[in-house]
Design a protein around this motif. Structure first.
Motif, short mmCIF file in Angstrom:
data_model
loop_
_atom_site.label_atom_id
_atom_site.label_comp_id
_atom_site.label_asym_id
_atom_site.label_seq_id
_atom_site.Cartn_x
_atom_site.Cartn_y
_atom_site.Cartn_z
N HIS A 1 21.23 -77.44 -11.60
CA HIS A 1 20.57 -76.29 -11.02
C HIS A 1 21.21 -76.01 -9.66
O HIS A 1 22.01 -76.81 -9.17
CB HIS A 1 19.07 -76.57 -10.86
N VAL A 2 20.87 -74.90 -9.07
CA VAL A 2 21.45 -74.55 -7.78
C VAL A 2 20.48 -74.78 -6.62
O VAL A 2 20.85 -74.65 -5.46
CB VAL A 2 21.92 -73.08 -7.77
N CYS A 3 19.24 -75.09 -6.95
CA CYS A 3 18.26 -75.33 -5.90
C CYS A 3 17.19 -76.27 -6.46
O CYS A 3 17.09 -76.49 -7.66
CB CYS A 3 17.63 -74.03 -5.41
N ASP A 4 16.39 -76.80 -5.55
CA ASP A 4 15.35 -77.73 -5.95
C ASP A 4 14.23 -77.62 -4.92
O ASP A 4 14.39 -78.00 -3.77
CB ASP A 4 15.89 -79.16 -5.99
N TYR A 5 13.10 -77.07 -5.35
CA TYR A 5 12.02 -76.81 -4.41
C TYR A 5 11.08 -78.01 -4.23
O TYR A 5 10.68 -78.34 -3.12
CB TYR A 5 11.20 -75.60 -4.88
N ASP A 6 10.72 -78.62 -5.34
CA ASP A 6 9.73 -79.70 -5.28
C ASP A 6 9.97 -80.69 -6.42
O ASP A 6 9.19 -80.76 -7.36
CB ASP A 6 8.32 -79.12 -5.35
N ARG A 7 11.09 -81.42 -6.32
CA ARG A 7 11.44 -82.36 -7.37
C ARG A 7 11.41 -81.69 -8.73
O ARG A 7 10.82 -82.18 -9.70
CB ARG A 7 10.51 -83.58 -7.35
N ASP A 8 12.09 -80.54 -8.81
CA ASP A 8 12.03 -79.69 -10.00
C ASP A 8 12.46 -80.41 -11.27
O ASP A 8 11.94 -80.12 -12.36
CB ASP A 8 12.91 -78.45 -9.81
N GLN A 9 13.42 -81.32 -11.18
CA GLN A 9 13.92 -81.95 -12.40
C GLN A 9 12.92 -82.92 -13.02
O GLN A 9 13.04 -83.26 -14.19
CB GLN A 9 15.25 -82.66 -12.12
N LEU A 10 11.94 -83.35 -12.25
CA LEU A 10 10.89 -84.21 -12.80
C LEU A 10 9.78 -83.41 -13.46
O LEU A 10 8.96 -83.97 -14.20
CB LEU A 10 10.30 -85.10 -11.70
N GLY A 11 9.72 -82.11 -13.17
CA GLY A 11 8.69 -81.29 -13.78
C GLY A 11 7.30 -81.81 -13.48
O GLY A 11 6.98 -82.17 -12.34
N ALA A 12 6.47 -81.89 -14.51
CA ALA A 12 5.09 -82.36 -14.34
C ALA A 12 5.04 -83.81 -13.90
O ALA A 12 4.04 -84.26 -13.33
CB ALA A 12 4.31 -82.17 -15.64
N PHE A 13 6.09 -84.56 -14.13
CA PHE A 13 6.10 -85.97 -13.76
C PHE A 13 6.21 -86.18 -12.25
O PHE A 13 6.08 -87.31 -11.78
CB PHE A 13 7.25 -86.71 -14.46
N ARG A 14 6.45 -85.11 -11.52
CA ARG A 14 6.55 -85.24 -10.05
C ARG A 14 5.25 -85.77 -9.45
O ARG A 14 5.25 -86.35 -8.37
CB ARG A 14 6.91 -83.89 -9.41
N HIS A 15 4.13 -85.56 -10.16
CA HIS A 15 2.83 -85.99 -9.66
C HIS A 15 2.40 -87.34 -10.25
O HIS A 15 1.32 -87.83 -9.91
CB HIS A 15 1.78 -84.94 -9.99
N ALA A 16 3.20 -87.90 -11.13
CA ALA A 16 2.83 -89.17 -11.76
C ALA A 16 2.86 -90.30 -10.73
O ALA A 16 3.64 -90.26 -9.78
CB ALA A 16 3.78 -89.49 -12.90
N PRO A 17 2.01 -91.30 -10.89
CA PRO A 17 2.00 -92.41 -9.92
C PRO A 17 3.36 -93.07 -9.75
O PRO A 17 3.73 -93.46 -8.65
CB PRO A 17 0.97 -93.38 -10.54
N PHE A 18 4.14 -93.19 -10.83
CA PHE A 18 5.43 -93.87 -10.71
C PHE A 18 6.40 -93.08 -9.84
O PHE A 18 7.35 -93.65 -9.29
CB PHE A 18 6.06 -94.14 -12.08
N ALA A 19 6.19 -91.78 -9.70
CA ALA A 19 7.11 -90.95 -8.92
C ALA A 19 6.88 -91.06 -7.42
O ALA A 19 7.72 -90.59 -6.64
CB ALA A 19 6.98 -89.49 -9.35
N GLN A 20 5.78 -91.67 -7.01
CA GLN A 20 5.45 -91.69 -5.59
C GLN A 20 6.32 -92.65 -4.79
O GLN A 20 6.52 -92.47 -3.60
CB GLN A 20 3.97 -92.06 -5.42
N SER A 21 6.87 -93.67 -5.44
CA SER A 21 7.62 -94.68 -4.69
C SER A 21 9.13 -94.59 -4.89
O SER A 21 9.88 -95.27 -4.20
CB SER A 21 7.15 -96.08 -5.10
N LEU A 22 9.59 -93.75 -5.83
CA LEU A 22 11.03 -93.69 -6.07
C LEU A 22 11.73 -92.77 -5.08
O LEU A 22 11.10 -91.94 -4.43
CB LEU A 22 11.31 -93.25 -7.51
N GLN A 23 13.04 -92.95 -4.95
CA GLN A 23 13.84 -92.07 -4.09
C GLN A 23 14.43 -90.97 -4.96
O GLN A 23 15.15 -91.22 -5.91
CB GLN A 23 14.97 -92.83 -3.41
N TYR A 24 14.12 -89.73 -4.62
CA TYR A 24 14.59 -88.56 -5.36
C TYR A 24 15.50 -87.76 -4.45
O TYR A 24 15.14 -87.47 -3.30
CB TYR A 24 13.40 -87.71 -5.80
#
Length: 309
Positions: free
Chosen positions: A227-250
């Protein structure tokens, strides 16, 4: 290259696997090693020899690494074709860990996986507690409707002026309108397994949850090719809010392409992954290592003429 030793190795079932072991010279080597594997059907050196450059950079920082060809790819033979690809990849990565543990006494590992290598790294991490960190570049992506729509519009606007547009248009017409199959047949027994988007998403979520619960460090990098831009961890989609996503480096790396073609893209990739891996391998002690040594290693990592396969 006097601050490292590189040794070709054969290992695994029937010594069918081939790799290159890179170890730092002198004292103070990390107690954590790094594994690098194939990106798709590419040789273990990686696109533009990026794995070689990363191995040299890490060696200058005191980190031992092994870049390996999975069975059936590059220089490695496929000793066992009876299992599915994911199972075989886990077996090969475990054999790589066994090799380093036996030779160097290293019992913890970080895996760097690019593209398809991300799935293999996750699978190995879920199966083997020796894995304490996973860096994934352009691995799994779950863009939602807005992101997909924006990407489609941007590509449609750019496509007519791209040199490959005519060829791609012809192939699309043959596949979708004339129903003519194009392209090469997949290698038998390799890169042929497919699953539905739902099954892929479920496996990703369950595996990431398992890794996070075991406190495996995770780095997710995405290139500007997706993609050419990323507003809010766009590549994770709905998983951006999952508990496992809170500690990883994106990290979204707009100036890096999928196969790290440009010198600037390689520098950005090596800096991000090199720093992250070194931090996993040394922790706080990374900050106390000589800045000049790290700088020297970065300088040696770039020239392809110094790189061993």
């Amino acid at each position: 290259m006097n601050d490292m030793t590189q040794s070709p190795v054969r290992f695994g079932q029937g010594e069918s696997l081939v790799g290159m072991l890179t170890t730092p010279a002198g004292q103070g080597a990390a107690a954590v090693g790094c594994l690098m594997l194939n990106m798709g059907a590419n040789h273990r050196v990686g696109p533009r020899r990026i794995n070689v450059k990363l191995a040299h950079l890490l060696a200058a920082r005191g980190v031992s690494s092994l870049r390996l060809d999975l069975g059936g790819v590059g220089d490695s033979d496929a000793a066992d074709a009876s299992s599915d690809l994911r199972t075989r990849a886990v077996q090969d990565l475990r054999a790589a860990m066994d090799l380093i543990e036996n030779r160097l006494g290293i019992r913890q590992f970080v895996i760097v996986g690019m593209c398809s290598g991300a799935e293999h790294a996750m699978s190995a991490g879920a199966a083997d507690t020796r894995v304490i960190g996973i860096s994934m570049f352009d691995g799994f992506a779950f863009p939602e409707r807005r992101t997909r729509w924006e990407r489609t519009v941007r590509r449609a606007l750019a496509a007519p002026v791209h040199p490959s547009f005519a060829g791609k248009a012809v192939r699309w017409l043959k596949r979708r309108v004339l129903r003519i199959q194009t392209g090469n047949k997949p290698l038998p027994g390799f890169f042929t397994e497919e699953s539905s988007p739902e099954a892929t998403a479920n496996w990703f979520a369950a595996t990431m949850k398992q890794l996070a619960e075991r406190k495996v460090a995770m780095q997710l990098l995405y290139s500007g090719s997706l993609h050419v831009c990323d507003y809010d961890r766009d590549q994770l989609g709905a998983f951006r809010h999952a508990p496992f996503a809170q500690s990883l480096q994106y990290e979204f790396m707009r100036e890096v392409d999928h196969t790290v073609c440009t010198e600037k893209g390689q520098q950005l990739f090596l800096q991000s992954v090199g720093d992250w891996v070194a931090e996993r391998c040394f922790g706080a002690s990374t900050e106390r290592r000589s800045a000049s040594r790290a700088a020297a290693g970065a300088g040696r990592a770039m020239p392809a003429t110094l790189a061993a396969p």
